[in-house]
Write an enzyme that holds these catalytic residues in place. Sequence first.
Site, PDB file in Angstrom:
ATOM      1  N   ASP A  61       2.001  -3.469  -4.146  1.00 57.60           N
ATOM      2  CA  ASP A  61       2.572  -3.450  -3.418  1.00 57.60           C
ATOM      3  C   ASP A  61       1.827  -4.828  -2.827  1.00 57.60           C
ATOM      4  O   ASP A  61       0.169  -4.969  -2.457  1.00 57.60           O
ATOM      5  CB  ASP A  61       2.153  -2.575  -2.780  1.00 57.60           C
ATOM      6  CG  ASP A  61       3.195  -2.332  -0.851  1.00 57.60           C
ATOM      7  OD1 ASP A  61       4.012  -3.409  -0.449  1.00 57.60           O
ATOM      8  OD2 ASP A  61       2.037  -1.227  -0.488  1.00 57.60           O
ATOM      9  N   TYR A 105       1.052  -7.523   0.577  1.00 53.02           N
ATOM     10  CA  TYR A 105       0.766  -7.542   1.894  1.00 53.02           C
ATOM     11  C   TYR A 105       0.649  -9.034   2.550  1.00 53.02           C
ATOM     12  O   TYR A 105      -0.636  -9.667   3.035  1.00 53.02           O
ATOM     13  CB  TYR A 105      -0.941  -7.380   2.162  1.00 53.02           C
ATOM     14  CG  TYR A 105      -1.574  -7.089   3.554  1.00 53.02           C
ATOM     15  CD1 TYR A 105      -0.831  -6.695   4.280  1.00 53.02           C
ATOM     16  CD2 TYR A 105      -2.953  -7.488   3.823  1.00 53.02           C
ATOM     17  CE1 TYR A 105      -1.368  -5.871   5.657  1.00 53.02           C
ATOM     18  CE2 TYR A 105      -3.185  -6.939   4.985  1.00 53.02           C
ATOM     19  CZ  TYR A 105      -1.966  -6.320   5.611  1.00 53.02           C
ATOM     20  OH  TYR A 105      -3.131  -5.990   7.090  1.00 53.02           O
ATOM     21  N   HIS A 137       2.243  -8.887  10.526  1.00 54.99           N
ATOM     22  CA  HIS A 137       2.013  -7.717  10.074  1.00 54.99           C
ATOM     23  C   HIS A 137       0.349  -7.778  10.054  1.00 54.99           C
ATOM     24  O   HIS A 137       0.138  -6.578  10.805  1.00 54.99           O
ATOM     25  CB  HIS A 137       3.029  -6.986   8.929  1.00 54.99           C
ATOM     26  CG  HIS A 137       2.578  -5.620   8.270  1.00 54.99           C
ATOM     27  ND1 HIS A 137       2.095  -5.010   8.777  1.00 54.99           N
ATOM     28  CD2 HIS A 137       1.692  -5.138   7.196  1.00 54.99           C
ATOM     29  CE1 HIS A 137       1.839  -3.502   8.416  1.00 54.99           C
ATOM     30  NE2 HIS A 137       1.050  -4.158   7.994  1.00 54.99           N
ATOM     31  N   ARG A 188      -9.834  -4.654  14.174  1.00 52.04           N
ATOM     32  CA  ARG A 188     -10.496  -5.339  13.937  1.00 52.04           C
ATOM     33  C   ARG A 188     -11.215  -5.939  15.135  1.00 52.04           C
ATOM     34  O   ARG A 188     -10.335  -5.952  15.689  1.00 52.04           O
ATOM     35  CB  ARG A 188     -11.138  -6.358  12.864  1.00 52.04           C
ATOM     36  CG  ARG A 188     -11.331  -5.610  11.525  1.00 52.04           C
ATOM     37  CD  ARG A 188     -11.332  -6.164   9.774  1.00 52.04           C
ATOM     38  NE  ARG A 188     -10.258  -7.334   9.518  1.00 52.04           N
ATOM     39  CZ  ARG A 188      -8.656  -6.908   9.166  1.00 52.04           C
ATOM     40  NH1 ARG A 188      -8.994  -5.111   8.558  1.00 52.04           N
ATOM     41  NH2 ARG A 188      -7.796  -7.559   9.178  1.00 52.04           N
ATOM     42  N   GLU A 225       7.792   2.115   6.163  1.00 55.60           N
ATOM     43  CA  GLU A 225       6.846   0.662   5.750  1.00 55.60           C
ATOM     44  C   GLU A 225       8.312  -0.097   5.963  1.00 55.60           C
ATOM     45  O   GLU A 225       8.468  -0.108   4.471  1.00 55.60           O
ATOM     46  CB  GLU A 225       5.907  -0.149   5.363  1.00 55.60           C
ATOM     47  CG  GLU A 225       4.313   0.273   6.455  1.00 55.60           C
ATOM     48  CD  GLU A 225       3.268   0.042   5.382  1.00 55.60           C
ATOM     49  OE1 GLU A 225       2.336   0.004   5.647  1.00 55.60           O
ATOM     50  OE2 GLU A 225       2.652  -0.361   4.190  1.00 55.60           O
ATOM     51  N   GLN A 269      -4.825   7.350   5.299  1.00 50.77           N
ATOM     52  CA  GLN A 269      -5.361   6.078   4.508  1.00 50.77           C
ATOM     53  C   GLN A 269      -6.033   4.799   5.473  1.00 50.77           C
ATOM     54  O   GLN A 269      -7.392   4.312   4.771  1.00 50.77           O
ATOM     55  CB  GLN A 269      -4.362   4.802   5.370  1.00 50.77           C
ATOM     56  CG  GLN A 269      -4.690   3.718   4.918  1.00 50.77           C
ATOM     57  CD  GLN A 269      -3.225   2.712   4.967  1.00 50.77           C
ATOM     58  OE1 GLN A 269      -1.998   2.713   5.350  1.00 50.77           O
ATOM     59  NE2 GLN A 269      -2.980   0.923   4.783  1.00 50.77           N
ATOM     60  N   TYR A 327      -9.488   4.230   3.116  1.00 55.80           N
ATOM     61  CA  TYR A 327      -9.409   3.007   2.099  1.00 55.80           C
ATOM     62  C   TYR A 327     -10.382   1.781   1.968  1.00 55.80           C
ATOM     63  O   TYR A 327     -10.073   0.630   1.338  1.00 55.80           O
ATOM     64  CB  TYR A 327      -8.597   1.993   2.997  1.00 55.80           C
ATOM     65  CG  TYR A 327      -8.309   0.975   3.449  1.00 55.80           C
ATOM     66  CD1 TYR A 327      -8.948   0.289   4.107  1.00 55.80           C
ATOM     67  CD2 TYR A 327      -8.900   2.024   5.206  1.00 55.80           C
ATOM     68  CE1 TYR A 327      -9.058  -0.968   4.978  1.00 55.80           C
ATOM     69  CE2 TYR A 327      -9.099   1.083   6.728  1.00 55.80           C
ATOM     70  CZ  TYR A 327      -9.524  -0.374   6.592  1.00 55.80           C
ATOM     71  OH  TYR A 327     -10.037  -0.921   7.502  1.00 55.80           O
ATOM     72  N   SER A 383       7.663   6.275  -2.412  1.00 56.08           N
ATOM     73  CA  SER A 383       7.746   4.792  -1.551  1.00 56.08           C
ATOM     74  C   SER A 383      10.081   5.322  -2.352  1.00 56.08           C
ATOM     75  O   SER A 383      10.241   5.883  -3.419  1.00 56.08           O
ATOM     76  CB  SER A 383       7.571   3.641  -2.384  1.00 56.08           C
ATOM     77  OG  SER A 383       5.953   4.227  -2.897  1.00 56.08           O
ATOM     78  N   THR A 411       4.183  -4.708   4.182  1.00 52.24           N
ATOM     79  CA  THR A 411       5.816  -4.337   5.705  1.00 52.24           C
ATOM     80  C   THR A 411       6.152  -6.524   5.910  1.00 52.24           C
ATOM     81  O   THR A 411       5.556  -6.754   6.105  1.00 52.24           O
ATOM     82  CB  THR A 411       4.760  -3.839   6.423  1.00 52.24           C
ATOM     83  OG1 THR A 411       4.590  -2.806   5.996  1.00 52.24           O
ATOM     84  CG2 THR A 411       5.748  -3.673   8.023  1.00 52.24           C
TER      85      THR A 411
END
Length: 415
Positions: free
Chosen positions: A126, A128, A133, A142, A199, A240, A244, A257, A349
Amino acid sequence: MKSFVNYAPDSDFSIHNIPFGVAVFDQEYIACCTRIGDIVVDLATLYDYGYFDEVEGINENVFEAYTLNEFIELGKPVTNAVRVKLQELLSDDSKLANDEKTKEDCFFDLDKVKMMMPVHVPNYTDFYSSIEHATNVGKMFRDPATALLPNWKHLPVGYHGRASSIVVSGTEIIRPKGQTKAPDMDLPTFGPSKQLDFELEMAFIVNKNTEMGDSISTQEAEDTIFGMVLFNDWSARDIQSWEYVPLGPFLGKNFGSSVSPWVVTLEALEPFRTESPVQEPAVLDYLKFSGNKNFDINLQVYLQPEKNTECLISESNYKYMYWNMAQQLAHHTVNGCNVEVGDMYASGTISGEDPKSFGSMLELTWRGQNPLKLNDGQERKFIEDHDTVIMRGYAEKDGIRVGFGEVTGTILPAK
């Protein structure tokens, strides 16, 4: 091209498409298939009747199988020839158009078949790769001034996910349980996820095996990519966010999924190529590419509460991807990682700049702060039990439409 099979002008499955899948026919036998309009074509029987005799490279009935893997592994010269042959056979002036016996034995109404997972997935990654996103998530968790981590514009970030829990559209998903930690608590607690999310993603499937130590360049990548599916990467946000750091997603992702049953080939998507976003700073040489590597694919997400109507909650587009498929595969293998036939690589996503194009509940509700209002007045911060999420995707240009159908999944209560 015009087909002797009648279908609606807005059908995802025009003669310009010719996707591939696997179906249960007559509730008793399984075979590879294609689809035009709402007709599913049994390719194994079509092969037995001699309609692929002229296609070089097929020496046995690879369609008489539970997955597309054996067919895909034949490579693009063969799989492309089969697709072109099918377009020829389905045209209104073909031999098949007047072969009533073959049509009776090979053509099935969509509601008479059951679709299965199109491929066996040995490995799943997967990515990113949507900058919108990644920026949105960075702002939430953050300092907004440093929303993107330092590496993000230099490489396609990704992680290895769980292949065994990828399921075909229509499969119910059980709400996961795990550890979560509330901000005002000192210790975590255990229980069902309270922040279950979807997602909106797409995924590509590779058609060859490579050896450890080999790499695939951006120039070679598309010869290795058979086609694409819609992909819903279900996510338990509360699980998550606690687990994570420092190694990334685990229980918050691996419970399920969902993928669409029809694999749309890159060749069918050829008319919809478009430019990629400008990448600044310039990428390293192994990530450089030429030509249009993005695709203009309209994406929609609907949420349907139990016993209620579906509500459109997101409209996005695959063209927003910052990192394209060629770059993803090149980066994935640059260290010598081997790939296998049927491997699935999800995009991450897919979100755009407009809030209506955000590809997750996390973004659409901004972590639950701005609940969505549905058609019947209900509100949603995240996905509730018995909700169904429906994703659809299609490309359209100059009177040609090629689509993916849909991927759906309903959430059941935790066990």
